[in-house]
Enzyme design. Sequence first.
Site, PDB file in Angstrom:
ATOM      1  CG  ASP A 166      -0.316  -0.168   2.546  1.00  0.00           C
ATOM      2  OD1 ASP A 166       0.830   0.313   2.727  1.00  0.00           O
ATOM      3  OD2 ASP A 166      -0.936  -0.774   3.442  1.00  0.00           O
ATOM      4  CG  HIS A 219       5.018  -9.634  -0.491  1.00  0.00           C
ATOM      5  ND1 HIS A 219       4.271  -9.975   0.616  1.00  0.00           N
ATOM      6  CD2 HIS A 219       5.942 -10.619  -0.637  1.00  0.00           C
ATOM      7  CE1 HIS A 219       4.744 -11.130   1.125  1.00  0.00           C
ATOM      8  NE2 HIS A 219       5.751 -11.522   0.383  1.00  0.00           N
ATOM      9  CB  CYS A 273       5.202  -5.128 -19.665  1.00  0.00           C
ATOM     10  SG  CYS A 273       4.910  -6.182 -21.099  1.00  0.00           S
ATOM     11  CB  CYS A 309       8.978  -6.366 -22.527  1.00  0.00           C
ATOM     12  SG  CYS A 309       8.274  -4.766 -22.056  1.00  0.00           S
ATOM     13  CB  CYS A 365       3.430  -3.366 -22.491  1.00  0.00           C
ATOM     14  SG  CYS A 365       5.099  -2.747 -22.649  1.00  0.00           S
ATOM     15  CB  CYS A 398       6.360  -5.390 -25.983  1.00  0.00           C
ATOM     16  SG  CYS A 398       5.548  -6.120 -24.544  1.00  0.00           S
ATOM     17  CB  THR A 432       3.022 -10.167   9.560  1.00  0.00           C
ATOM     18  OG1 THR A 432       3.004 -11.240   8.594  1.00  0.00           O
ATOM     19  CG2 THR A 432       4.176 -10.369  10.516  1.00  0.00           C
ATOM     20  CD  GLU A 475      -6.306 -13.035  15.720  1.00  0.00           C
ATOM     21  OE1 GLU A 475      -5.611 -13.674  14.905  1.00  0.00           O
ATOM     22  OE2 GLU A 475      -7.487 -12.726  15.532  1.00  0.00           O
ATOM     23  CB  ALA A 497       0.475  -1.805  15.050  1.00  0.00           C
TER      24      ALA A 497
HETATM   25  C1  BJW Z   1      -2.978  -6.587  13.798  1.00  0.00           C
HETATM   26  C2  BJW Z   1      -3.884  -5.538  13.776  1.00  0.00           C
HETATM   27  C3  BJW Z   1      -3.535  -4.365  14.493  1.00  0.00           C
HETATM   28  C4  BJW Z   1      -4.692  -7.137  12.593  1.00  0.00           C
HETATM   29  N1  BJW Z   1      -2.373  -4.307  15.137  1.00  0.00           N
HETATM   30  N2  BJW Z   1      -1.843  -6.520  14.443  1.00  0.00           N
HETATM   31  C5  BJW Z   1       6.642 -23.448   2.521  1.00  0.00           C
HETATM   32  C6  BJW Z   1       5.529 -24.236   2.761  1.00  0.00           C
HETATM   33  C7  BJW Z   1       4.353 -24.060   2.033  1.00  0.00           C
HETATM   34  C8  BJW Z   1       4.272 -23.085   1.056  1.00  0.00           C
HETATM   35  C9  BJW Z   1       5.367 -22.318   0.831  1.00  0.00           C
HETATM   36  C10 BJW Z   1       6.539 -22.495   1.546  1.00  0.00           C
HETATM   37  N3  BJW Z   1       7.433 -21.600   1.095  1.00  0.00           N
HETATM   38  C11 BJW Z   1       6.863 -20.858   0.149  1.00  0.00           C
HETATM   39  C12 BJW Z   1       5.609 -21.279  -0.032  1.00  0.00           C
HETATM   40  C13 BJW Z   1       4.618 -20.761  -0.969  1.00  0.00           C
HETATM   41  C14 BJW Z   1       4.059 -19.424  -0.563  1.00  0.00           C
HETATM   42  C15 BJW Z   1       3.639 -19.417   0.896  1.00  0.00           C
HETATM   43  O1  BJW Z   1       4.279 -18.879   1.753  1.00  0.00           O
HETATM   44  N4  BJW Z   1       2.468 -19.981   1.185  1.00  0.00           N
HETATM   45  C16 BJW Z   1       1.963 -19.986   2.550  1.00  0.00           C
HETATM   46  C17 BJW Z   1       0.547 -19.454   2.539  1.00  0.00           C
HETATM   47  C18 BJW Z   1       2.088 -21.336   3.127  1.00  0.00           C
HETATM   48  N5  BJW Z   1       5.035 -18.370  -0.799  1.00  0.00           N
HETATM   49  C19 BJW Z   1       5.267 -17.897  -1.993  1.00  0.00           C
HETATM   50  O2  BJW Z   1       4.707 -18.367  -2.970  1.00  0.00           O
HETATM   51  C20 BJW Z   1       6.275 -16.777  -2.121  1.00  0.00           C
HETATM   52  N6  BJW Z   1       7.190 -17.063  -3.150  1.00  0.00           N
HETATM   53  C21 BJW Z   1       8.043 -18.084  -3.088  1.00  0.00           C
HETATM   54  O3  BJW Z   1       8.143 -18.793  -2.113  1.00  0.00           O
HETATM   55  O4  BJW Z   1       8.796 -18.254  -4.197  1.00  0.00           O
HETATM   56  C22 BJW Z   1       9.676 -19.375  -4.272  1.00  0.00           C
HETATM   57  C23 BJW Z   1      10.233 -19.422  -5.664  1.00  0.00           C
HETATM   58  C24 BJW Z   1      11.591 -19.424  -5.845  1.00  0.00           C
HETATM   59  C25 BJW Z   1      12.120 -19.484  -7.131  1.00  0.00           C
HETATM   60  C26 BJW Z   1      11.261 -19.510  -8.223  1.00  0.00           C
HETATM   61  C27 BJW Z   1       9.896 -19.492  -8.045  1.00  0.00           C
HETATM   62  C28 BJW Z   1       9.379 -19.441  -6.758  1.00  0.00           C
HETATM   63  C29 BJW Z   1       5.591 -15.476  -2.525  1.00  0.00           C
HETATM   64  C30 BJW Z   1       4.592 -15.022  -1.535  1.00  0.00           C
HETATM   65  C31 BJW Z   1       3.841 -13.797  -2.082  1.00  0.00           C
HETATM   66  C32 BJW Z   1       2.737 -13.339  -1.151  1.00  0.00           C
HETATM   67  N7  BJW Z   1       1.947 -12.365  -1.817  1.00  0.00           N
HETATM   68  C33 BJW Z   1       0.855 -11.709  -1.104  1.00  0.00           C
HETATM   69  C34 BJW Z   1       0.080 -10.835  -2.128  1.00  0.00           C
HETATM   70  C35 BJW Z   1       0.910  -9.591  -2.449  1.00  0.00           C
HETATM   71  C36 BJW Z   1       0.222  -8.671  -3.367  1.00  0.00           C
HETATM   72  C37 BJW Z   1      -1.075  -8.120  -2.816  1.00  0.00           C
HETATM   73  O5  BJW Z   1      -1.091  -7.446  -1.780  1.00  0.00           O
HETATM   74  O6  BJW Z   1      -2.079  -8.387  -3.466  1.00  0.00           O
HETATM   75  O7  BJW Z   1       1.373 -10.909  -0.048  1.00  0.00           O
HETATM   76  S1  BJW Z   1      -0.198 -12.840  -0.272  1.00  0.00           S
HETATM   77  C38 BJW Z   1      -0.489 -11.806   1.129  1.00  0.00           C
HETATM   78  O8  BJW Z   1       0.061 -12.412   2.320  1.00  0.00           O
HETATM   79  C39 BJW Z   1       0.326 -10.543   0.882  1.00  0.00           C
HETATM   80  C40 BJW Z   1       0.872 -10.262   2.247  1.00  0.00           C
HETATM   81  O9  BJW Z   1       2.010  -9.413   2.149  1.00  0.00           O
HETATM   82  C41 BJW Z   1       1.175 -11.627   2.760  1.00  0.00           C
HETATM   83  C42 BJW Z   1       1.293 -11.707   4.266  1.00  0.00           C
HETATM   84  O10 BJW Z   1       0.108 -11.363   4.882  1.00  0.00           O
HETATM   85  P1  BJW Z   1       0.139 -10.534   6.250  1.00  0.00           P
HETATM   86  O11 BJW Z   1       0.710  -9.209   5.987  1.00  0.00           O
HETATM   87  O12 BJW Z   1       0.775 -11.345   7.292  1.00  0.00           O
HETATM   88  O13 BJW Z   1      -1.412 -10.308   6.511  1.00  0.00           O
HETATM   89  P2  BJW Z   1      -2.492 -11.265   7.245  1.00  0.00           P
HETATM   90  O14 BJW Z   1      -3.820 -10.783   6.857  1.00  0.00           O
HETATM   91  O15 BJW Z   1      -2.196 -12.676   6.992  1.00  0.00           O
HETATM   92  O16 BJW Z   1      -2.258 -11.024   8.793  1.00  0.00           O
HETATM   93  C43 BJW Z   1      -2.576  -9.794   9.421  1.00  0.00           C
HETATM   94  C44 BJW Z   1      -2.117  -9.876  10.854  1.00  0.00           C
HETATM   95  O17 BJW Z   1      -2.294  -8.614  11.472  1.00  0.00           O
HETATM   96  C45 BJW Z   1      -2.881 -10.884  11.711  1.00  0.00           C
HETATM   97  O18 BJW Z   1      -1.948 -11.673  12.438  1.00  0.00           O
HETATM   98  C46 BJW Z   1      -3.702 -10.010  12.675  1.00  0.00           C
HETATM   99  O19 BJW Z   1      -3.865 -10.620  13.945  1.00  0.00           O
HETATM  100  C47 BJW Z   1      -2.843  -8.790  12.768  1.00  0.00           C
HETATM  101  N8  BJW Z   1      -3.533  -7.518  13.069  1.00  0.00           N
HETATM  102  N9  BJW Z   1      -4.987  -5.821  13.080  1.00  0.00           N
HETATM  103  C48 BJW Z   1      -1.565  -5.333  15.158  1.00  0.00           C
HETATM  104  N10 BJW Z   1      -4.389  -3.228  14.579  1.00  0.00           N
HETATM  105 ZN    ZN Z   2       6.102  -4.883 -22.650  1.00  0.00          ZN
END
Ligand code: BJW
Ligand code: ZN
Length: 245
Positions: free
Chosen positions: A105, A120, A128, A131, A148, A151, A189, A216, A232
């Site tokens: 954000d 992220h 794109c 490209c 794009c 391209c 997180t 939590e 937070a």
């Molecule tokens: C408060 C609050 C307040 C609320 N105060 N607290 C091992 C095992 C199984 C799977 C995998 C593994 N290793 C990798 C994977 C696959 C996968 C993964 O991790 N999956 C899991 C779900 C198991 N990971 C990937 O695919 C990653 N890539 C990768 O591993 O590549 C390897 C590779 C190598 C070479 C070639 C090819 C591949 C990429 C992960 C990308 C994640 N993308 C997203 C979307 C981003 C774009 C978008 O925003 O649309 O990122 S998913 C989403 O989750 C987003 C977030 O950044 C991310 C984390 O979420 P976050 O920030 O923790 O949010 P919430 O909602 O989950 O939690 C909020 C928290 O706040 C809660 O705890 C609340 O309690 C708390 N809270 N109010 C304080 N006021």
């Molecule tokens: Zn392009």
Amino acid sequence: MVEEIKLCSNKIKISQNIVVLTGAGISAESGIPTFRGENGLWKNYRAEDLATPSAFMRNPQLVWEWYCWRRRIIKKAGPNAGHIALKEMEEILRERFFLITQNVDGLHRKAGNENVIEFHGNIWVTVCSQCGKTRWDETENYSEVPRCEACGGFERPGVVWFGEPIPERVLQASFEKARNCDVFMVIGTSGIVQPAASLASIAKSAGAFIVEINIERTPLSPLVDLNLKGRAGEILPAIVENLKE
Ligand code: BJW
Ligand code: ZN
């Protein structure tokens, strides 16, 4: 709680290098939905339908609709007390402070933080899919999938989806920061998405003092040295107040 917050502030005061990892929870108080949990984005939308390369290949229009909807929410939102406290922390600690955010954000930069890695990507970047050309893009409505200029390929949001690697430079810089800090804070997180979540374990193995701020418990809670349970936007300003003394 007051004592625990004091302890946290004291650890920060004597630290040489502090790294903060934030997630969607820090932006929740700005009105931006988190991904998981109550009111999480994925109660209504399935991640695998939207935040993956195959979803985009299948239905780029739908994926853009979701991102435009989120852009509109984010556009209206501003940094909250938590973001502002982290900006003040950077002002106080300067190069001893480093921020890694999973959020797309852009609110940390909007608050004024400069030492930031957007792990992220950023929702206001469009790239794109063919490209790789990137551009800054504040469009909040696309009736058609944007193309794009260079391209003609389909453009996509400049964020990291499931199954995609974190850009190498971003990953290496983040690992390096985590290995070399003595205080590591993980804020708002769920700690389940890799490799971001592993940064806390890396810091822990390297001997850092780990602090968690969350409303939590999370899978990371057992490894942290200090759990600050709460919002937070309330806890961070209290920590920073102590730093000013
Ligand atoms: C408060 C609050 C307040 C609320 N105060 N607290 C091992 C095992 C199984 C799977 C995998 C593994 N290793 C990798 C994977 C696959 C996968 C993964 O991790 N999956 C899991 C779900 C198991 N990971 C990937 O695919 C990653 N890539 C990768 O591993 O590549 C390897 C590779 C190598 C070479 C070639 C090819 C591949 C990429 C992960 C990308 C994640 N993308 C997203 C979307 C981003 C774009 C978008 O925003 O649309 O990122 S998913 C989403 O989750 C987003 C977030 O950044 C991310 C984390 O979420 P976050 O920030 O923790 O949010 P919430 O909602 O989950 O939690 C909020 C928290 O706040 C809660 O705890 C609340 O309690 C708390 N809270 N109010 C304080 N006021
Ligand atoms: Zn392009």
